[in-house]
Structure formats: C-alpha cells, structure tokens
Design an enzyme around this catalytic site. Structure first.
Site, PDB file in Angstrom:
ATOM      1  N   CYS A   1      28.845 -10.869 -40.120  1.00  0.00           N
ATOM      2  CA  CYS A   1      28.064 -11.975 -39.963  1.00  0.00           C
ATOM      3  C   CYS A   1      28.478 -12.885 -38.805  1.00  0.00           C
ATOM      4  O   CYS A   1      27.732 -13.954 -38.400  1.00  0.00           O
ATOM      5  CB  CYS A   1      28.167 -13.001 -41.428  1.00  0.00           C
ATOM      6  SG  CYS A   1      29.831 -13.083 -41.732  1.00  0.00           S
TER       7      CYS A   1
ATOM      8  N   GLU B   1      26.824 -18.708 -47.587  1.00  0.00           N
ATOM      9  CA  GLU B   1      27.497 -18.137 -46.277  1.00  0.00           C
ATOM     10  C   GLU B   1      26.363 -17.412 -45.651  1.00  0.00           C
ATOM     11  O   GLU B   1      26.306 -16.201 -46.223  1.00  0.00           O
ATOM     12  CB  GLU B   1      28.778 -17.302 -46.283  1.00  0.00           C
ATOM     13  CG  GLU B   1      29.878 -18.055 -46.816  1.00  0.00           C
ATOM     14  CD  GLU B   1      30.406 -19.108 -45.891  1.00  0.00           C
ATOM     15  OE1 GLU B   1      30.138 -18.989 -44.776  1.00  0.00           O
ATOM     16  OE2 GLU B   1      30.863 -20.169 -46.293  1.00  0.00           O
TER      17      GLU B   1
HETATM   18  P1  NAP Z   1      20.835  -9.916 -48.762  1.00  0.00           P
HETATM   19  O1  NAP Z   1      19.951  -8.908 -48.858  1.00  0.00           O
HETATM   20  O2  NAP Z   1      20.522 -11.283 -48.550  1.00  0.00           O
HETATM   21  O3  NAP Z   1      21.643  -9.625 -50.029  1.00  0.00           O
HETATM   22  C1  NAP Z   1      22.838 -10.330 -50.251  1.00  0.00           C
HETATM   23  C2  NAP Z   1      23.273 -10.360 -51.825  1.00  0.00           C
HETATM   24  O4  NAP Z   1      22.330 -11.184 -52.366  1.00  0.00           O
HETATM   25  C3  NAP Z   1      23.531  -8.993 -52.299  1.00  0.00           C
HETATM   26  O5  NAP Z   1      24.440  -8.786 -53.321  1.00  0.00           O
HETATM   27  C4  NAP Z   1      21.993  -9.106 -52.812  1.00  0.00           C
HETATM   28  O6  NAP Z   1      21.968  -7.858 -54.079  1.00  0.00           O
HETATM   29  C5  NAP Z   1      21.680 -10.208 -53.699  1.00  0.00           C
HETATM   30  N1  NAP Z   1      20.485 -10.786 -53.872  1.00  0.00           N
HETATM   31  C6  NAP Z   1      19.258 -10.331 -53.151  1.00  0.00           C
HETATM   32  N2  NAP Z   1      18.329 -10.826 -53.917  1.00  0.00           N
HETATM   33  C7  NAP Z   1      18.763 -11.523 -55.053  1.00  0.00           C
HETATM   34  C8  NAP Z   1      18.252 -12.055 -55.952  1.00  0.00           C
HETATM   35  N3  NAP Z   1      16.942 -12.128 -56.118  1.00  0.00           N
HETATM   36  N4  NAP Z   1      18.872 -12.694 -57.082  1.00  0.00           N
HETATM   37  C9  NAP Z   1      20.372 -12.550 -56.885  1.00  0.00           C
HETATM   38  N5  NAP Z   1      20.840 -11.825 -55.977  1.00  0.00           N
HETATM   39  C10 NAP Z   1      20.034 -11.467 -54.990  1.00  0.00           C
HETATM   40  O7  NAP Z   1      21.939  -9.574 -47.741  1.00  0.00           O
HETATM   41  P2  NAP Z   1      22.670  -8.309 -47.251  1.00  0.00           P
HETATM   42  O8  NAP Z   1      21.709  -7.431 -46.735  1.00  0.00           O
HETATM   43  O9  NAP Z   1      23.319  -7.648 -48.375  1.00  0.00           O
HETATM   44  O10 NAP Z   1      23.838  -8.690 -46.292  1.00  0.00           O
HETATM   45  C11 NAP Z   1      23.457  -8.704 -44.824  1.00  0.00           C
HETATM   46  C12 NAP Z   1      23.252 -10.337 -44.568  1.00  0.00           C
HETATM   47  O11 NAP Z   1      24.443 -11.112 -44.804  1.00  0.00           O
HETATM   48  C13 NAP Z   1      23.109 -10.400 -43.069  1.00  0.00           C
HETATM   49  O12 NAP Z   1      22.348 -11.265 -42.503  1.00  0.00           O
HETATM   50  C14 NAP Z   1      24.563 -11.156 -42.441  1.00  0.00           C
HETATM   51  O13 NAP Z   1      24.673 -11.983 -41.652  1.00  0.00           O
HETATM   52  C15 NAP Z   1      24.710 -11.919 -43.997  1.00  0.00           C
HETATM   53  N6  NAP Z   1      26.243 -12.099 -44.117  1.00  0.00           N
HETATM   54  C16 NAP Z   1      26.610 -13.312 -44.203  1.00  0.00           C
HETATM   55  C17 NAP Z   1      28.211 -13.372 -44.077  1.00  0.00           C
HETATM   56  C18 NAP Z   1      28.887 -14.816 -44.103  1.00  0.00           C
HETATM   57  O14 NAP Z   1      29.970 -15.030 -44.410  1.00  0.00           O
HETATM   58  N7  NAP Z   1      28.113 -15.546 -43.595  1.00  0.00           N
HETATM   59  C19 NAP Z   1      28.920 -12.190 -44.556  1.00  0.00           C
HETATM   60  C20 NAP Z   1      28.667 -11.254 -44.478  1.00  0.00           C
HETATM   61  C21 NAP Z   1      26.937 -10.946 -44.375  1.00  0.00           C
HETATM   62  P3  NAP Z   1      21.461  -6.348 -53.994  1.00  0.00           P
HETATM   63  O15 NAP Z   1      22.205  -5.839 -53.044  1.00  0.00           O
HETATM   64  O16 NAP Z   1      21.604  -5.807 -55.167  1.00  0.00           O
HETATM   65  O17 NAP Z   1      20.071  -6.459 -53.619  1.00  0.00           O
END
Ligand code: NAP
Length: 679
Positions: free
Chosen positions: A295, A256
């Site tokens: 999101c 997602e």
């Molecule tokens: P993100 O930077 O992509 O991080 C998402 C998750 O992935 C976090 O738990 C992060 O952990 C983890 N992660 C990052 N790098 C990783 C790796 N190499 N290996 C394993 N895990 C890793 O996103 P975010 O900044 O938290 O969230 C914002 C984004 O999420 C926005 O773009 C938004 O649109 C999207 N979003 C989508 C939805 C949906 O349902 N489609 C819902 C909410 C948000 P750490 O925090 O520990 O780095």
C-alpha cells in the site's frame, strides 16, 4: 483438500459445505478451501466481549506486554515455517521476511514500549492535571480505559502476517480482544499464524479469534464499544464505513486504504549525484518488493522534467536485472502477484493508466519467468510508465496494485507540491534531495496530504528503512484517499483502542482513581523515611520534608569553582543586577538541585537502588545568598516491573524558600527494590 477453520468461541470450527478454492500464486494449485458458512458471528463477538475482554481486563499493561514479548519470541522460533508458507502467496524470501519479521517486530516493539511508557496498571493518565478551581481542590485529569468491545480487524491480502500483528499488538496492550478477518486469498497463512499463537497457550481466552472466509453478517452485530480496523481498497473502506451498524452505533472505524504514493526527485539530484542513484534504486525496490503489492509503494515518480529520460533509462537498466519467477529459485528478485485475479486486476488498471501515459519499460502481457509457468502462476513484468502530460488525471487516480509506477515531470517546487497533492491523501511519500531548503519546502507543502514522509539523502541512506516500510514507533495511515486513519505511531496506536475520559474531582479522589499521588491530596510525612521503604511498603503520598538549608555566597563561589560554571549571574554582582531577571548574584540551579538531594536523601544502603533521571524541571524563583531552602519529596507514582526485582518510583519534588515560594519543581526518577532486605 484443506478446509480452513475459524477460531471462534475458544475452539477451531470447520465450516459447513465445501468452500471456495484458494490457489497457490506460483503454481496455480489449490492450497485450501475457505468459507465461513456456519460460523456464528454474533456469538464470536459476544465471546470476545465477555470472555476475552474480561480476561484482558484482569491484566495490567505490563502483564500484557510480557505476553506480547513471549508471543514474539515464540513466533521468531517458528518463522521458517511461515516463510515457507509465504512462498505460496508469491512472496520471495525477502518479501516473506518483510511480512513475517516485520510483524514479529511490531509485537516486540510494542512490548518494550509498554514497559517504558505505560504504568503497570489498567488505567492510563494522559497529560498534566488541569487546575479548574482557585483553591486547588477541583482538578481535571484525562484518563484512558479499555473499550469493552472487540477490535474487528479486516485485513488486506498482501501482508498476511504483518497486517494482523500490527493491529493485534496495540489492541492487546490496550486490553481489547481482536477478531481477525484476513483477506480470503492469503488467509491460509494468517490461519497458520493464529494456530501458532493459539497453540502457544500464551493467549488469555477470547483475546484472539479468527474468521476465515467472507465476513458474512459480522458487521451487522457490531455494538457501541466495538471497533473496526480495516485495511484494503478505498472502495471497500467506503462501503464498510457506511455500514448501517457502524453508523447506528458510532463504531470507531479506522481505515488504511490504498494511495497513490509519490517519490520526488530534487532538482539538485541530477544524474551522477549520490541522490540520483538513491532515487532510482529506491524506485525499483518499491516496484519489485512484494511484486509492488504494498500500500505504501511508489506509484508516482515525480522528477524534474529535464531528468525524465535519465530516470527512465537508469530505472530500466536496474529493472532489466530483476529476475522474475518462483520464490524457490535463489536468483529470483521478484515473485508472483497473490493470484491470477490480482494479475487481471493489475492489467485492467494498467490499461486505464495507459490512457494518460505511455509504457516506458516492460510488457504487461509477457514476462520471462524462471522456475515456474508464466501463465499458471500470477507473474507479471515490472511496468514503468511515463505521463508526458503531468496534468492527466489517470496517474494521480488509478492504483495498479502491482509492480507499476509512472514517471511524471515537474518544472517548479510549487508544481511538484501540487502534483503530490493530486493523490488526494497518501500513506507515504519521499523526497530525495541533498538540498535541505528544497526538502523543507516540499515537506511542509506535502505534509498535510501525507501520513509519513521520508527525506532521503547521502547522509541517512545507509540507515534509512526506506520509503515503503511502516514502523511501529511512527504513524501509519494517511488522510483522504489513504483512508483518513492512523495506526501504530507508538503509544498513539494503543490509545486508539481506549476511551479518553475527562475526570473532574478533588485531588484526593483523583489520586484514588488514577493510583498516583496528585498535588493537593494528603501527604504522609510521618514515620519511616520513604527511602527506607521497599515497593512492598511504599505508597503514593509518602513524603519527606527536609531543611531548611541556608545558601551562602561561599557556597555559590565554591560550586562555581568546583564545577567550572562561573557564569556571570553567579559571580559578578554588577552584571547579575543588569540582567532583567535578577537583583544580584544568584545560586546555580544545579546547586539548588544538589542541596535538595543532600536534604532529602537517606544515605544508608537500602531499597532505593539508583536515581535514573529528572523530568519536568523548572526553576521558578531565583535563589540569593542568605535564602533558606526546604524540600518536599513525595512519592507520586509506583511502577513495579514484571520481569525484575525492582520497579520505578517517580517523586514529586518541590524546593521552596523561606517565604514558601517554590524555587524549583521537578520529578525525581528512581529504581526501588520490591523487597528489602531482598528475599
Ligand atoms: P479489498 O478487496 O478491499 O479487501 C480488503 C478486506 O476487506 C479483505 O479482507 C476482504 O475480504 C474484506 N472485504 C471485502 N468486502 C467486504 C465486505 N463487504 N464486508 C466485510 N469485509 C469485506 O482489498 P485487498 O484486495 O485485499 O487489498 C488490496 C488493497 O488494499 C490495495 O488497494 C492496497 O492499497 C490496500 N492496502 C492498504 C494498506 C494500508 O495499510 N493502507 C495495506 C495493504 C493493502 P475477502 O478477501 O474475503 O473479500
């Protein structure tokens, strides 16, 4: 200093070292430190598979549902505490409710859906039996069983409660243990949530684990039966999807991701119409709830070109009334972003957006803030942009994950559909119009690019749940840039965690495998009438054969007069003959059903408590005066209820005529006592 612990291997583990600080979004103070140093990821996964998976396998769908319901009720009691902690993530009370109540709602919704749509068993039979041979002794049936791995949940920072719960509920129901890895920025709230759940004593051991901090080498240890449910940015999704272990072991990977969701204003909905106001109000709501960190939030406002100025003026008026500041202040309508880094990220994205758009409302470097320090907290003004050139790529490509949207003009229905598609796949879209024909064109044109579409008008506005709210019964996800995944959507979300297997076998064996009687398998029509058996004695295959009963012309006329159903096919010989399906007057289908009930029923007070419906009814052969009906009623499926003294019994019903031809086939649904006489 609080060092967040991970809950793995059945115990809370404090990480080695000091960890990284996580800050309060409003005050900038340190809330906790976070690290996964020393957490053995391989052991956690193995514990989930061996202990959690086994504990869940011992429970039926309904037993798991009862636990989900109890967890939901427990969390509801503790929600004030979760709201209070949410404020530290920058969330207003309204935002916190969206996250916390939304998450609890998913637990409760799945608990009640499971009781209605899943058997009280560990195997789910999907769809109809497929006859594969001529003699009826070789059939196919799709069954679903729990995957034997762990559902690794990697969540985004913006929904620290809803995010994990909307993944946990369907996985738990499916019998698959979860390992949650929340985003570091707001992990302290998820950690408290998991603490409440673990302390409740309701969870089977190993069914829920938590890793606070970076994922470390977690993904390296994934195996064939594990799944990854990821929520976050498209770029992280891309990276994790191609992780060598995910690829090597064909690990089921659901993403997602972000999306450039659009909201379309119909050409009919000009200023002064109810729909125009609904449009602008929704746009402002989507920009400001959770400070736009959703999101599903509207990023692109697609409006008829001649209405651009009116939309901006009206939206600016509403935005100027939004008070920004500390969630502790009651007047505040929009809180802070989750962190100062997020604010920098949003500012960077806005700068890129401004290459293809102009600022129509707000100031990215300044905002009036109440109850907090504008610089120490991650505050930002709502920012409304306008792209005068709809063809510019920036508004269709750049997600500013904050209170930011871009107004874009369109000139034709075709063009607006094309513009919507330039998001290359979105989670949610909305169309605000009173014109149903325009709505149809836009919905059909946009649907291939969207997971969910809301059509808002003055009819549904009062009940509408809004553009940005994913709901447990509806699919959440979207194609392309949105990640290509699907979550929730009612039962679909549960089945995602299970393996679908096509089983080919004889009716006798399929009945044993599925626990349901299957057409072609042996029936037991000897002995006690099945309506005299409580669930303690009733078995699939128990049958009553009753009849024959002759249908007369007097019966048909009596039924017609009695019910008022004097349709010509029952009453007028000539007209009935002229009908391509009949050779003369025929009995009413409902008369056939009533006679069948009169034949199979055992009338005395007993364990059968009520008839609550029929399913799959088909009338197959016309019944003429003089025909003789026989009914065969066979117990097909028994679903005892966990929380009641009765259960549901589905009966296969076949009404045939004197030639052995099936006249009607259907399932009768009854409620039957577990014990009779009741204990
Ligand atoms: P993100 O930077 O992509 O991080 C998402 C998750 O992935 C976090 O738990 C992060 O952990 C983890 N992660 C990052 N790098 C990783 C790796 N190499 N290996 C394993 N895990 C890793 O996103 P975010 O900044 O938290 O969230 C914002 C984004 O999420 C926005 O773009 C938004 O649109 C999207 N979003 C989508 C939805 C949906 O349902 N489609 C819902 C909410 C948000 P750490 O925090 O520990 O780095």
């Amino acid at each position: 200093m609080t060092l967040l612990r991970s809950y793995v291997g059945g115990a809370w583990r404090t990480p080695a070292g000091e960890g990284r600080p996580v800050f309060d979004a409003v005050t900038g103070e340190e809330v906790a430190r976070i690290s996964t140093d020393g957490v053995d990821m391989a052991a956690a996964l193995e514990y989930g598979r061996s202990v959690g998976g086994r504990a869940l396998a011992d429970l039926t769908f309904h037993q798991r549902a009862a636990l989900l319901k109890a967890l939901g009720s427990m969390l509801r009691e503790r929600r004030e505490e979760l709201y209070a902690l949410s404020a530290r993530t920058g969330a207003t009370l309204g935002d916190a409710k969206f996250d916390v109540d939304g998450g609890i709602g998913v637990l409760l919704s799945y608990a009640s859906r499971a009781k209605r749509e899943l058997p009280n068993d560990t195997v789910y039979s999907e769809g109809a039996l497929e006859p594969l041979g001529r003699g009826g002794q070789f059939l196919g049936q799709h069954i679903l069983t729990s995957l034997r791995g762990v559902a690794v949940q990697i969540n985004a920072f913006n929904f620290p409660v809803w995010g994990p719960l909307e993944k946990f509920a369907p996985a738990f129901l499916a019998g698959v243990p979860s390992l949650i890895k929340p985003a570091s920025q707001t992990a302290y709230l998820t950690a408290r949530l998991v603490e409440l759940m673990a302390d409740s004593g309701l969870l089977p051991p190993g069914s829920l684990q938590l890793v606070c901090g970076s994922a470390g080498d977690l993904l390296d240890h994934l195996a064939e039966e594990d799944l990854v449910s990821f929520t976050g940015s498209a770029s992280t999704a891309r990276r994790l999807r191609s992780h060598p272990a995910v690829v090597a072991h064909a690990v089921r990977f659901n993403a997602e991701a972000d999306s450039l969701n659009c909201s379309i204003l119909g050409p009919d909905a000009g200023p002064g119409t109810a729909e125009f106001d609904l449009y602008v109000k929704q746009l402002v709501t989507e920009m400001t709830v959770k400070a736009g960190q959703k999101c599903t939030a509207i990023r692109r406002a697609l409006v008829p070109a001649q209405m651009i100025d009116a939309v901006i003026e009206s939206a600016a008026g509403r935005l100027s009334e939004v008070v920004v500041g500390s969630p502790a202040d009651k007047s505040v309508g929009m809180g802070a972003l989750a962190s100062l880094e997020q604010r920098e990220e949003v500012r960077r994205s806005v700068k890129s957006l401004l290459a293809g758009a102009r600022l129509a409302y707000g100031d990215q470097n300044h905002v009036e803030v109440v109850g907090a320090d504008a610089e120490r907290g991650a505050f930002i003004s709502p920012l409304l942009l306008c792209a005068d050139d709809a063809a510019r790529s920036e508004p269709h490509e750049i997600e500013a994950f904050g209170p930011v949207a871009t107004v874009i003009g369109y000139d034709s229905t075709e063009q607006v559909i094309d513009l919507a598609a330039r998001g290359l796949g979105s989670l949610a879209g909305s169309v605000v119009t009173g014109d149903a024909r325009f709505a149809r064109e836009v919905v059909l044109g946009c649907a291939p690019w969207h997971g969910r579409l809301l059509v808002l008008d003055s009819d549904d506005a009062a009940e509408s749940t809004g553009h940005g709210s994913p709901l447990p019964p509806l699919v959440h996800g979207g194609p392309g840039r949105a990640g290509g995944g699907e979550e929730m959507g009612g039962l679909r979300g549960v089945l995602h965690y299970m393996q679908r297997t096509a089983v080919q076998a004889s009716p006798r064996v399929l009945a044993a495998v599925t626990g349901n009687w299957v057409a072609g398998a042996a029936r037991d029509a000897e002995g006690v009438h099945p309506f005299r058996k409580s669930l303690a004695d009733l078995r699939p295959g128990d049958t009553v054969v009753a009849g024959p009963r002759r249908v007369t012309l007097e019966d048909i006329e009596h039924f017609a007069e009695f019910t008022g159903d004097t349709f010509y096919a029952h009453m007028d010989e000539e007209a009935a003959r002229a009908n391509p399906f009949f050779d003369g007057r025929v009995a009413h289908g409902y008369l056939v059903l009533s006679f069948a009930a009169g034949l199979f029923v055992q009338p005395d007070p007993g364990p059968v408590l009520a008839n609550y419906g029929l399913e799959n009814l088909r009338f197959l052969t016309p019944v003429y005066p003089g025909d003789e009906l026989t009914v065969t009623l066979t117990c097909k499926q028994i679903i005892p209820r966990e929380d009641a003294a009765h259960g549901e019994v589905r009966w296969d019903t076949d009404v045939s005529n004197q030639d052995g031809a099936s006249v009607a086939k259907y399932d009768v649904l009854t409620l039957v006592a577990k014990q009779w006489p009741s204990a």
